[in-house]
Design an enzyme around this catalytic site. Structure first.
Site, PDB file in Angstrom:
ATOM      1  CD  GLU A 317      10.681   2.079  -2.477  1.00  0.00           C
ATOM      2  OE1 GLU A 317       9.658   1.381  -2.465  1.00  0.00           O
ATOM      3  OE2 GLU A 317      10.656   3.317  -2.391  1.00  0.00           O
ATOM      4  CG  ASP A 391       7.485   7.439  -5.460  1.00  0.00           C
ATOM      5  OD1 ASP A 391       6.637   6.840  -6.143  1.00  0.00           O
ATOM      6  OD2 ASP A 391       7.707   7.185  -4.266  1.00  0.00           O
ATOM      7  CD  GLU A 419       3.192   7.118  -1.789  1.00  0.00           C
ATOM      8  OE1 GLU A 419       2.959   6.392  -2.777  1.00  0.00           O
ATOM      9  OE2 GLU A 419       4.273   7.094  -1.176  1.00  0.00           O
ATOM     10  CG  HIS A 547      10.219  13.001  -1.858  1.00  0.00           C
ATOM     11  ND1 HIS A 547      10.063  12.850  -0.499  1.00  0.00           N
ATOM     12  CD2 HIS A 547      10.180  11.741  -2.373  1.00  0.00           C
ATOM     13  CE1 HIS A 547       9.933  11.553  -0.213  1.00  0.00           C
ATOM     14  NE2 HIS A 547       9.988  10.857  -1.336  1.00  0.00           N
TER      15      HIS A 547
HETATM   16  C1  BDP Z   1       6.301   4.586  -3.428  1.00  0.00           C
HETATM   17  C2  BDP Z   1       5.557   4.192  -2.212  1.00  0.00           C
HETATM   18  C3  BDP Z   1       5.849   2.805  -1.732  1.00  0.00           C
HETATM   19  C4  BDP Z   1       5.817   1.838  -2.898  1.00  0.00           C
HETATM   20  C5  BDP Z   1       6.756   2.286  -3.974  1.00  0.00           C
HETATM   21  C6  BDP Z   1       6.678   1.459  -5.248  1.00  0.00           C
HETATM   22  O1  BDP Z   1       5.869   5.114  -1.187  1.00  0.00           O
HETATM   23  O2  BDP Z   1       4.911   2.491  -0.744  1.00  0.00           O
HETATM   24  O3  BDP Z   1       6.141   0.554  -2.476  1.00  0.00           O
HETATM   25  O4  BDP Z   1       6.440   3.587  -4.366  1.00  0.00           O
HETATM   26  O5  BDP Z   1       6.107   1.950  -6.203  1.00  0.00           O
HETATM   27  O6  BDP Z   1       5.524   5.559  -4.035  1.00  0.00           O
HETATM   28  O7  BDP Z   1       7.193   0.364  -5.301  1.00  0.00           O
END
Ligand code: BDP
Length: 730
Positions: A317, A391, A419, A547
């Site tokens: 990311e 996730d 989240e 998601h």
């Molecule tokens: C996701 C989140 C993000 C985190 C990422 C992570 O949306 O904010 O930075 O995972 O785990 O769940 O690095």
């Protein structure tokens, strides 16, 4: 006159309760035991205290015990040197307590307890009955004290005890995704990524000079459930935390945590040598880079001698990592490992990676990148794997990486903050979600190789084992943003200590400690907690959908989300079209992610007939008219799942309303409000998802199954945000 007195009486009550029930005390309330018979029994069993020792940890344990006994039993005892009467309470280690050193049976029992475990035994000393809380180390004694107090908080008999407890996982951490001040919005205290309980607890601006009393209470709460480490900073790391000033601030926090057995860890940004050190590169094989990290790590250990180590989010990311410099995860992780090893530190290298190029199936990325690297990491590297391959969804199958790196310790990463499960306000008890993953059979080393066993490191004989939970703690007075979210912090710690524990038993303890020992409250409330996770799956993403949340905040529904990075959108994951819905991950026609699992899991998931229906749309693209096991079509079952979720929330409301007389007005009102929001959310999820999917299925929603209250355009305009907290967006 009478009226006036009554008025003042009411006033007194309301001010008292307003401060009393703000949730600050968590599960460590220590209110007086209300059951008279048990209260008497406890008083009889504890008449004398023998608890020598003056280390910081033993002092913390003595203080906790004194507070607990004072609250629970209105009992204040002056410690004595030896047993003189029935009902002695003896605590310590063989090193701190002569009495314990002299007890052969306790020393034998302690063999099983290891370095952090403890025993609580009823014994006879010189013909007098006594209760012994013993451990091999001071922190074990502290854990034992917390458990002993819990027995009374949950109204268990303490007459004849023979308890041996030890943690099944070595590193039991909370990962705080806390930003530094100014990292996001220039404010003095940091925001928390995916945090819904206010701002960061760490008041960096005032540290190291001012130590908030909350640091100690935080450490007490952690220790009470066996958590022994805290990563203070966000995985999306800020180089500033590695500056000398910040290292001193972190050291001040570590000093407060130390007596409670909680070690401090930090997140490290891979490009720090460039950004902070002014080097030209952060190439992990560059000698100057190696020197920079080695010096930095030595600098940290000079002020935090028991520093735990780093967590690193690399090449994921947008975060920098070794691949930025033409190297791989092994070179990156081993760089830190080498520098940390002389101090006994570890590096937790995250496997949550996905390419900058959008791949055919994002859920396959972690396995693809890490599986080939097994055996190449240094011994103090732990690969940190999220529970599912995507996730932190309401439901995912377990990550196929578990068991796929037998030569590497694999650490579990759970998300305690919700989240994707309705933030702090929605009542969703997460233990069943975590248990489902921990109990899953990977078949990595034959039948019975559960995820829990892989993480515990026993089947693969690893020297290190670990588990991390992304924290839900912030500076709100109730720590977690709602009373029921506290249950998730509690349950996470209990499962980190012992993954074999049951969700129900943990909920039972938590309810008793947090609310009441009244059975007529415990049973119904426990039931709604235990069904709450399935309810959330039903009204958000049933039958393996995943998601489908709105973009960015991930709070409300957004099944239509498209545009931007494809593999972060809902349409990429739901694949809805005129034929059906679901992500085909089978071997012949799909992405073949099933191939990442061991047999027979692989074949079970590969076949639409054998895939458990709760994962159906995770692995298969299924026609709208597909006949489900019930004989109904997929479309009808989808509708019914949303309805089931809504009905479950209505039931939670009914149960909670009936508890009004058994709970204080503050907590009653808060939860009543939260559940009303949750119902509204659940109905919005149903309307949004079904009306959107209907544009593909072209099938009606039968009247009998309840038509959504609005049309699709309405839902698409309505962007649900958590109505209680302002989320810090990425
Ligand atoms: C996701 C989140 C993000 C985190 C990422 C992570 O949306 O904010 O930075 O995972 O785990 O769940 O690095």
């Amino acid at each position: 006159m009478k009226k006036l007195i009554f008025f003042f009486f009411l006033l007194a009550c309301s001010t008292l309760s307003a401060t009393a029930e703000d949730g600050y005390r968590l599960w460590l309330r220590y209110d007086k035991v209300s059951n008279k018979a048990l209260y008497d029994q406890y008083r009889l069993s504890i008449k004398q205290l023998i608890f020598p020792g003056n280390s910081a940890t033993l002092t913390a344990a003595q203080e906790e015990l004194a507070n607990g006994l004072k609250g629970l039993l209105t009992l204040e005892l002056t410690p004595q040197a030896s047993v003189t009467a029935n009902g002695a309470l003896i605590a310590g280690t063989p090193a701190s307590s002569k009495a314990i050193a002299g007890m052969a049976v306790i020393k034998t029992a302690l063999k099983e307890a290891g370095t952090e475990g403890y025993v609580i035994h009823t014994v006879m000393v010189n013909g007098k009955s006594a209760t012994v809380i013993a451990a091999n180390t001071d922190v074990g004694v502290l854990y034992g004290v917390f458990n002993f107090l819990k027995l009374m908080q949950t109204e268990k008999s303490i007459k004849t005890l023979a308890i041996t407890e030890y943690p099944h996982i070595q590193y039991r951490l909370l990962d705080h995704w806390d930003n530094l001040p100014g990292q996001r919005d220039g404010d003095k205290t940091g925001t928390i990524e995916r945090g819904y309980a206010g701002r960061s607890l760490w008041d960096w601006a005032k540290l190291p000079g001012t130590i908030s009393p909350r640091y100690k209470d935080y450490a007490r709460a952690d220790a009470s459930i066996g958590i022994n480490g805290a990563v203070l900073t966000n995985v999306n790391a800020n180089i500033q935390v590695l500056t000398p000033d910040y290292i001193k601030k972190a050291a001040a926090i570590a000093d407060v945590f130390r007596p409670y057995g909680v070690k401090v860890f930090l997140s490290a940004k891979f490009s720090a040598p460039v950004e902070l050190g002014g080097l030209k590169t952060a190439d992990p094989l560059d000698p100057e880079v190696i020197k920079w990290w080695t010096d930095k790590i030595n600098e940290i250990y000079a002020v935090i001698p028991d520093f735990g180590g780093f967590v690193v989010k690399a090449n994921s990311e947008g975060q920098p990592g070794p691949q930025t410099y033409g190297r791989g995860h092994v070179e990156g992780a081993n760089l830190f490992a080498d520098a940390l090893a002389p101090h006994g530190g570890i590096v937790m290298w995250r496997a949550f990676v996905y390419d900058n190029k959008v791949s055919e199936d994002r859920t396959m990325q972690a396995y693809k990148e890490f599986h080939p690297l097994d055996g190449k990491f240094k011994p103090n590297v732990v690969v940190q794997v999220k529970n599912g391959p995507l996730d932190f969804q309401p439901r995912e199958p377990f990550s196929p990486l578990f068991g796929a790196m037998p030569k590497t310790p694999e650490m579990m990463e759970f998300q305690v903050t919700k989240e994707y499960l309705g933030d702090a306000g929605n009542l969703v008890y997460l233990a069943p979600l975590w248990k489902e993953c921990l109990d899953s059979d990977t078949y990595a080393h034959g039948k019975g190789t559960t995820v829990a066993k892989i993480v515990e490191g026993k089947v693969e004989h690893h020297a290190i084992s670990g588990i991390a939970g992304v924290s839900n703690v912030g500076d709100d007075i109730d720590w977690c943003g709602s009373n029921f979210s506290q249950a998730n912090w509690y349950a996470y710690g209990r499962l980190a200590w012992k993954p074999e524990a049951s969700s129900a038993a943990i909920a039972d303890d938590w309810i008793r400690m947090t609310f009441t020992n009244d059975q007529s409250f415990i049973e119904p409330v426990k039931k709604i907690m235990l069904t709450s996770r399935e309810a959330a799956v039903d009204y958000m993403t049933p039958l393996g959908l995943h998601h489908q949340m709105s973009r960015g905040g991930h709070y409300g529904p957004g099944p239509w989300v498209t545009g931007g990075r494809a593999d972060q959108t809902s349409v990429y994951f739901n694949r809805a079209d005129s034929i059906g819905i679901g992500f085909d991950r089978t071997s012949k026609t799909g992405s073949n992610s099933v191939s990442q699992y061991f047999e027979p899991v692989r074949s079970i998931f590969n076949n639409i007939k054998t895939t458990p229906e709760e994962y159906l749309l995770w692995f298969h693209h299924v026609p709208w008219n597909y006949k489900m096991k019930s004989g109904k079509t997929l479309w009808i079952e989808l509708i019914e799942h949303y309805n089931k979720g809504i009905a479950a929330v209505k039931n939670m409301q009914k149960v909670w309303d009936s508890m009004e007389s058994k709970v204080d007005p503050e907590r009653f009102k808060e939860e009543k409000h939260n559940l009303a929001v949750q119902l509204d959310d659940a109905e919005t999820w149903k309307g949004s998802c079904l009306l959107y999917y209907q544009t593909f299925s072209k099938l009606p929603i039968p009247d009998a199954l309840g038509k959504p209250a609005h049309d699709l355009a309405y839902y698409q305009k309505l962007r649900l945000v958590d109505k209680r907290k302002l989320e810090s967006e990425k």
